[in-house]
Enzyme design. Structure first.
Site, PDB file in Angstrom:
ATOM      1  CG  HIS A   1      68.297  33.893 -42.294  1.00  0.00           C
ATOM      2  ND1 HIS A   1      67.295  33.328 -41.600  1.00  0.00           N
ATOM      3  CD2 HIS A   1      67.966  35.317 -42.065  1.00  0.00           C
ATOM      4  CE1 HIS A   1      66.486  34.214 -41.362  1.00  0.00           C
ATOM      5  NE2 HIS A   1      66.820  35.462 -41.252  1.00  0.00           N
TER       6      HIS A   1
ATOM      7  CD  GLU B   1      61.830  41.878 -48.710  1.00  0.00           C
ATOM      8  OE1 GLU B   1      60.423  41.596 -48.662  1.00  0.00           O
ATOM      9  OE2 GLU B   1      62.343  41.493 -47.811  1.00  0.00           O
TER      10      GLU B   1
END
Lengths: 342, 321
Positions: free
Chosen positions: B125, B58
């Site tokens: 998540h 990322e």
């Protein structure tokens, strides 16, 4: 003799070996003297914040600055005064950024080594080590998408920076995308005060490149000739499409991390070792030995550089400082999307 | 024919890719696979070389986007989950968010964050991270609550010359449907009155707009008319629309799915209290998720985040003050 060479533009491989060395030496000396001037201004209380100099790293730095074309991408590190000048940064940009002049590229909003002109391929670093490498990747990636060819991007980092996650993510990314990235690692043996054995456990930093399928090269960072050759070859390889290249130079920082740091932690044995040689002196002796320059030429060059630096400093000291009352205090370019401004 | 919130996001990206050669998308599993949520389904085939799989990096993904933006491109970064954007946090807040201010070179990147809770997704998540990005100067943070906004605000995000954090709620991906895509929309930076009312203002954004609307409906039989303000964008925050609503109702409840410490709801209340204290008949209140990681089991999850019932209960309390 030096003068004629110095007036000529450096044109890469086409320039003779001798002229390349003389050009490189001039930038090294200019960088050393500019760094020393900034350190002096710091001690005189004229510079806010820190001063970070490249003493002992000029040979490596100038080699990458000279190997790049003006159309390439360059993300220097804090000790790359020589490389910046060789890449084309005017002395006045450096002085303006250190003194916070509103006319400088950072306009007093950022200072010291945090300077650049992104649209000219010259990136102003953030302080987070390793974070500039993927930005260089992005510029190279975008150029490829736009069909621009023959471009190379160089990112510079130290031994400490190779321990960051950003370094690994970006090196892997460059390898996957086969980008023309040249990663220059200056192993100056200390990340601030932390020695190599607390920073990495591989035998050589080039091992890190091997892990990502990246070609790597080692060089004696105190030897200008070796740096010009190895760095020049790495840039040529990247330009020729061989994918990312990593160059690891062994050298020693001949100063503190910043001018606030007395570097008392540096091992005297290292100072006495080949890595502890002063690359500027080594280059000077080489030029003398080759009879490419003599003492009179060096003295003339020093005089000329002193004038150039003093003129820049005198000019910048007369320039306006940023004014908080005319500052727009907007972090967003889209005017109406700014928060909190009056 | 109907279109979901998720399909609207895919359509907006297709539209942006079609209209602007500077646009490309970079993220994990987004190429041939079409993305973890299929937000880029078929786009790699339709736009060869412009919908590109990234390694699980990322930091490097955002760094690459910043470099590409400097070169004049308009990258869209898909984070697989908002939670993973923390790995790229440094590049977002220190690189992208400071570039324009430091250098006058704008940084037009869009970072898509599939965020918010869904049953069974657990601590890593489900996170809502709009607050932490809104805290940094230099970023625009969008939180569309409707299919229409998901489409039009994503298109506008790509067109904006600054880094945009586009928070798209995973719970809304499939739950929310519209008849067609909008041809016009409110601009970014303007809040919307999602429901008119006279007795109280509930300020919400993203999925919480729907919990607030359901709560308002629950309170109708009890005789209450609740106004619901959908912020749409949390940065910039449309204080004017909020203030005008509070001026009409005199009561304010702010609802957010993010954690309670600081944040969007605290910001709204701080602004109303400091700039519109006289408009308030009673102390303003806020309702957030609980101050723990987001739990896995549905029993815990539905108690962790504000639901319509919880919003209605908080509203009743406020109406009785």
């Amino acid at each position: 003799m030096l003068q004629t060479v110095l007036d000529a533009d450096f044109v890469g491989d086409a320039t003779s070996f001798r002229d390349t060395h003389l050009t490189a030496y001039r930038f090294m000396l200019l960088a050393r003297m500019l760094d020393d001037k900034c350190a002096g201004l710091y001690r005189a209380g004229k510079i806010h914040g820190g001063v970070f100099i490249g003493r002992g790293q000029e040979a490596l730095s100038v080699a990458i600055g000279l190997a790049l074309k003006k159309t390439d991408v360059f993300a220097p590190l804090i000790r790359d005064t020589a490389g910046r000048l060789a890449f084309g940064e005017p002395v006045v940009d450096a002085v303006r950024t250190y003194l916070g002049s509103v006319l400088g590229p950072m306009r007093g909003r950022d200072g010291n080594v945090h300077r650049g002109r992104p649209k000219e391929g010259y990136l102003p670093m953030v302080s987070h080590l390793g974070a500039m490498i993927s930005v260089v990747n992005g510029m190279l990636f975008a150029r490829r998408m736009k069909g621009v060819t023959g471009t190379v991007g160089a990112a510079c980092i130290g031994d400490g920076g190779t321990a960051t996650g950003s370094f690994h993510e970006a090196l892997n990314q460059a390898a996957i995308e086969k980008l023309p990235l040249v990663l220059i690692v200056a192993n100056n043996h200390y990340a601030y005060s932390t020695p190599n054995d607390r920073e990495f456990a591989c035998r050589n930093l080039t091992d890190k490149a091997a892990g990502y399928g990246v070609e790597s090269h080692s060089v004696d960072g105190t030897d200008l000739s070796a740096c010009l050759k190895i760095v020049g070859d790495a840039v040529a390889r990247a330009r020729a499409g061989r994918g990312p290249q990593m160059v690891v130079a062994t050298l020693l920082r001949l100063c503190g991390h910043g001018e606030h740091d007395d570097a008392s932690y540096i091992d005297p044995k290292l100072k006495a070792s080949p890595a502890g040689r002063d690359c500027l002196k080594v280059a000077e002796e080489h030029l003398l030995r080759q009879k490419w320059a003599d003492a009179a030429a060096f003295a003339a060059l020093r005089g000329e550089i002193v004038r150039e630096i003093e003129e820049a400093v005198a000019q910048v000291q007369r320039e306006p400082a940023p004014d908080p009352f005319t500052e727009d205090w907007r972090a967003i370019s889209t005017g109406h999307l700014n928060e909190g401004h009056e | 024919m109907s279109i979901t919130y998720l399909e609207a996001i895919r359509e907006a990206q297709a539209h942006a890719l079609r209209d602007d050669p500077r646009v490309f998308i970079y993220g994990q599993d987004i190429g041939a696979f079409g993305g973890a949520f299929k937000a880029t389904k078929n786009l790699a085939k339709e736009f060869p070389g412009r919908v590109i799989d990234a390694p699980i990096s990322e930091d490097a993904m955002v760094g690459l986007a910043v470099g590409a933006a400097i070169e004049g491109m308009r990258p869209i970064i898909e984070m697989q989950f908002a939670d993973f954007s923390t790995v790229g946090f440094n590049q977002i807040v220190n690189q992208a968010a400071t570039l324009f201010w430091r250098t006058q070179v704008p940084c037009p990147i869009t970072v898509r964050l599939p965020f918010g809770g869904t049953s069974g997704s657990g601590p890593f998540h489900s996170q809502s991270l709009e607050t932490i990005y809104a805290h940094y100067p230099g970023l625009v943070v969008l939180t569309p609550a409707t299919v229409e906004d998901a489409y039009s605000m994503l298109l506008e995000a790509v067109a904006i010359d600054d880094p945009v954090i586009f928070c798209e709620h995973k719970y809304l991906y499939y739950h929310l449907k519209a008849e067609k895509l909008p041809s016009e929309a409110l601009p970014v930076g303007k809040a919307r009155i999602a429901r008119e009312g006279r007795d109280m203002t509930i300020v919400a954004y993203s999925a919480m707009v729907h919990e607030a609307l359901e709560a308002a409906a629950e309170l109708v039989p009890e005789g209450w008319e609740i106004e619901v303000v959908d912020l749409r964008s949390v940065k910039p925050l449309d204080t004017d629309t909020v203030m005008a609503s509070v001026a009409r109702t005199g009561r304010l409840l702010c609802v957010g799915e993010a954690w309670p410490w600081g944040g969007v709801t605290a910001e709204v209340i701080a602004r109303v209290a400091s700039e519109g204290f006289g408009l308030l008949d009673v102390p303003p209140q806020r309702l957030n998720a609980k101050d723990t990681p987001v739990p896995y089991h549905p029993n815990l999850w539905t108690a962790h985040r504000p639901t319509a019932h919880a919003v209605a209960a908080a509203a009743r309390k406020l109406l009785r003050l």
